[in-house]
Design a protein around this motif. Structure first.
Motif, PDB file in Angstrom:
ATOM      1  N   UNK A  98       0.829  -1.207   0.000  1.00  0.00           N
ATOM      2  CA  UNK A  98       0.000   0.000   0.000  1.00  0.00           C
ATOM      3  C   UNK A  98       0.864   1.258   0.000  1.00  0.00           C
ATOM      4  N   UNK A 140       3.652   0.374  -3.585  1.00  0.00           N
ATOM      5  CA  UNK A 140       3.236  -0.227  -4.849  1.00  0.00           C
ATOM      6  C   UNK A 140       2.641   0.786  -5.807  1.00  0.00           C
ATOM      7  N   UNK A 193       0.726   3.233  -3.313  1.00  0.00           N
ATOM      8  CA  UNK A 193       0.353   4.625  -3.557  1.00  0.00           C
ATOM      9  C   UNK A 193       1.071   5.529  -2.547  1.00  0.00           C
ATOM     10  N   UNK A 194       1.851   6.482  -3.028  1.00  0.00           N
ATOM     11  CA  UNK A 194       2.594   7.339  -2.115  1.00  0.00           C
ATOM     12  C   UNK A 194       1.838   8.644  -1.924  1.00  0.00           C
ATOM     13  N   UNK A 196      -8.172   8.106   3.697  1.00  0.00           N
ATOM     14  CA  UNK A 196      -7.450   7.051   2.970  1.00  0.00           C
ATOM     15  C   UNK A 196      -7.338   5.795   3.842  1.00  0.00           C
ATOM     16  N   UNK A 219      -9.192   1.832   3.385  1.00  0.00           N
ATOM     17  CA  UNK A 219      -8.592   0.499   3.433  1.00  0.00           C
ATOM     18  C   UNK A 219      -9.376  -0.424   4.368  1.00  0.00           C
ATOM     19  N   UNK A 236     -14.047   2.355  -5.276  1.00  0.00           N
ATOM     20  CA  UNK A 236     -13.084   3.284  -5.860  1.00  0.00           C
ATOM     21  C   UNK A 236     -12.052   3.697  -4.828  1.00  0.00           C
ATOM     22  N   UNK A 237     -12.476   3.869  -3.585  1.00  0.00           N
ATOM     23  CA  UNK A 237     -11.561   4.285  -2.512  1.00  0.00           C
ATOM     24  C   UNK A 237     -12.101   5.511  -1.805  1.00  0.00           C
ATOM     25  N   UNK A 240      -4.249  14.191  -5.477  1.00  0.00           N
ATOM     26  CA  UNK A 240      -3.996  12.949  -6.206  1.00  0.00           C
ATOM     27  C   UNK A 240      -3.195  11.986  -5.338  1.00  0.00           C
ATOM     28  N   UNK A 276      -9.426   9.384  -4.878  1.00  0.00           N
ATOM     29  CA  UNK A 276      -9.413   8.596  -6.111  1.00  0.00           C
ATOM     30  C   UNK A 276     -10.232   9.205  -7.225  1.00  0.00           C
TER      31      UNK A 276
END
Lengths: 436, 436
Positions: free
Chosen positions: A353, A356, B1-2, B33, B37, B135-136, B214, B218
């Motif tokens: 997470x 990636x 994802x950073x 975020x 998850x 989608x998140x 970004x 999402x």
């Protein structure tokens, strides 16, 4: 849809080179838009006939294409381009024949346009259908290989879309001839010749015109490295589908079969290291590290792979390079891999997470519970259980062809075939129905 | 994802107000975020239970919500807001009960998450499944009505998404209480309380944070007028789904039943003029103009509609205002309509292509050939045959609820229900499969 400002908006009597390039771009984009309206309602037979004419024309024009390609190759050599890149750039007559065969293969695929997605009769008697329609004008920005010019044009044409192609300037001579040959092949058919377009100019500015052509271009698909894709995402007002950046991880679970894990890791890393679905990271559960890591290091070493590991990996091999924060996030595209020991499946998921790219992750495990949890928690376009990351691919998935692998969540995710190049339209048929 | 830079990147010892707001935004977005998850893998029962707790909590907190709403309403009155807008802004206990019922209705809808989209066994034995996933984090920017705060949160929650809500500053007090009540209702359940978030701050700057988030957000769904949507499209690096701008046309074909055409036109224009699926333009085939236009002008006049017509329409009525270029493109949202006589169906299509917003167009005709051609050539999210444009709506289409009506081609087009709030994931299961 109202297009951008018309040429007559430019008041200055003398145009700068930039203005001229923008004018030229808008002229081409408007022709593309016009062609899209003509192409969208065409039946499959008209599109397939056009694709076969394109394939035949490419074969017939092979000597001319090779000649133009030689100019690109000579320029690349002068610029000191690597032999690997020169090979990717080069077109030979057999390669052109293969490209033509790929076009014929696209013609043989089912037409996604017109396909029914939903269909029902509403309680009030209205007939409701949702059908696939073309997106319209598809801008494609890509690097290197000139075969993409033809592949992308063929996939767009088959799905009823106009392709606006912006290839690498290094392949400009090849691309110019390829597009001209395709356009000439479309003369006299039902598909408008303007259905395949090369974006004029080779400057960085010409990419910007494409990115700002909202209303003329319906979607932009950048294919290439992370920096190209990031700059398009940052600057484009045209909707973008991100493709192709892959920092893929293989997680070797506590319950993994060690032989299977070795086989999958080696395949994922070394079978074709330069592609986006190659593995860049291996995460090893602490409980299996003693059994797995020494054998993995031996096998990777034998395959010429440099391992960038954390301290626990390094304790198993003197030649393991100390991994940095950059290694965890790296898309090496080379014979390098980042390696880390994790204390749990959830730690592996947390690593993925954090670092990636959302492309493909694989778990190797004999535990049904571990596989289920990994699949549920990992938020990537593809999640593999006991299979190599290398399978994330349109051909492998049975789509017949792919325009790219989307790593975003909107519209399309994972390998994109022909249906992913369509939108939908609702068609509602009544008998004078009004709302009460 | 950073995610973006962390708070520690800010070096200055003293923060400006703007920096503080950005910090606060990033803090909230990171919690969103994190919550995404936790929410994504939850089964339907957990989400439905949370929705019922939210509905109950809203009813229980109705007096508190009304009190906060009174502050918004008083401020709106001070600012000279129209009674129509005040009515949209106002919350009463019965309205809150209706909002709670809508949440329970969302709980009753099927869960899109986990639904199989594709499923096959590949020739090599790999099992391939494409399943719907959330989608998140979904950012929603909307105007006016505070009920959207709850509707949007409920639809996002049901589809496994975290909602980051950015309502109108005019409803700030109401929205703040509504979100707090929803978050409190989520305490002690399986759904993380952070699954519903209000974007901090009411400045224009706070919208910008959302548009630049970004990697944390999402997708962004702006709901509102054209200027809001255009500014989001222009500035956002987060992928956007455009919604809700509707310049819808009714085309009265030469082969139309005049009575049916009148009924549909009146319904499309006057049944609810302020919404995006109301008609803003009527195009009349020249062959039927003498039979249709005088009766249409009488009926529209009787309904209080101002007609903005071309010369051929004006020849039938002295009170028709001369239409300008702006009228053809206008989304009036009022008792106004642009009217034009066209010489052919293709001219009607060309007018729509030039000025339409791609939302909904209707044809009234008894000719099967005309209907087929209109449906094929008109490139809008919905095309109606012998039905009012007003039917383009998630409820009317049987989706149970809608988060908006997309007028773009990517991801979702037309009314967006719960499946449109999902992405997909490929799950591939092998037995040690590697690529050869």
């Amino acid at each position: 849809m109202r297009p951008g400002p018309s040429p007559s908006d430019t008041k200055e009597p003398v145009m700068s080179e930039q203005d001229r390039e923008r004018e030229e771009f808008l002229r081409v984009a408007r022709r593309a838009r016009e062609a899209a309206a003509g192409l969208a309602p065409l039946p499959r037979a008209a599109k397939d006939a056009a694709l076969h004419r394109i394939a035949d024309a490419l074969v017939a024009a092979a000597p001319e294409i090779v000649k133009a390609n030689e100019v690109d190759v000579a320029r690349a050599r002068e610029n000191g381009t690597s032999e690997y890149m020169i090979d990717r750039l080069s077109l030979t007559e057999p390669r052109i024949a293969a490209i033509a065969d790929a076009v014929r293969a696209v013609a043989a695929l089912p037409d996604p346009v017109g396909e029914g997605v939903r269909g029902t009769v509403l309680p009030n008697g209205l007939e409701l259908r949702q059908v696939r329609v073309p997106l319209g004008v598809v801008g494609i920005i890509y690097e290197g290989r000139p075969n993409v010019t033809v592949d992308a044009a063929a996939l767009c044409l088959k799905s009823g879309n106009v392709a606006m192609l912006r290839g690498s300037s290094s392949a400009h001579d090849s691309n110019t001839v390829l597009v001209r040959v395709m356009q000439q092949a479309l003369q006299d058919g039902e598909v408008p010749a303007d259905a395949v377009q090369l974006v004029p100019g080779t400057s960085r500015e010409s990419v910007k015109h494409l990115m700002r052509a909202r209303g003329l271009v319906d979607v932009l698909i950048p294919r290439g490295g992370a920096s190209l894709i990031n700059s398009v995402v940052e600057e484009s007002t045209v909707p973008v589908i991100e493709t192709g950046v892959g920092n893929c991880a293989v997680y070797v679970d506590a319950a993994a079969d060690v032989d299977m894990a070795l086989k999958i890791l080696l395949n994922a890393k070394t079978q074709r290291p330069s592609v986006c679905n190659a593995a860049e990271t291996v995460l090893v559960h602490a409980d299996i590290a003693d059994a797995f890591v020494p054998r993995a290091l031996d096998a990777l070493r034998a395959a010429g792979v440099t391992v960038h590991g954390d301290d626990r990996i390094r304790s198993h091999g003197a030649d393991v390079v100390a991994a940095t924060e950059e290694d965890w996030a790296a898309e090496y595209l080379s014979l390098d891999i980042a390696a880390r020991v994790v204390d749990s499946l959830d730690d592996a998921v947390a690593h993925i997470r954090e670092y990636g790219s959302g492309h493909t992750e694989a778990i190797v495990t004999d535990s049904q519970a571990a596989a289920k949890r990994f699949v549920a928690l990992v938020d990537s376009a593809a999640v593999m259980v006991n299979a190599s990351t290398r399978f994330t691919d349109g051909e492998e998935f049975g789509f017949g062809a792919e325009i790219g692998i989307s790593t975003q969540k909107l519209h399309a995710r994972g390998p994109m075939g022909l249906p992913e190049l369509t939108s939908t339209k609702y068609v509602v048929v009544g008998e004078g129905h009004v709302r009460g």
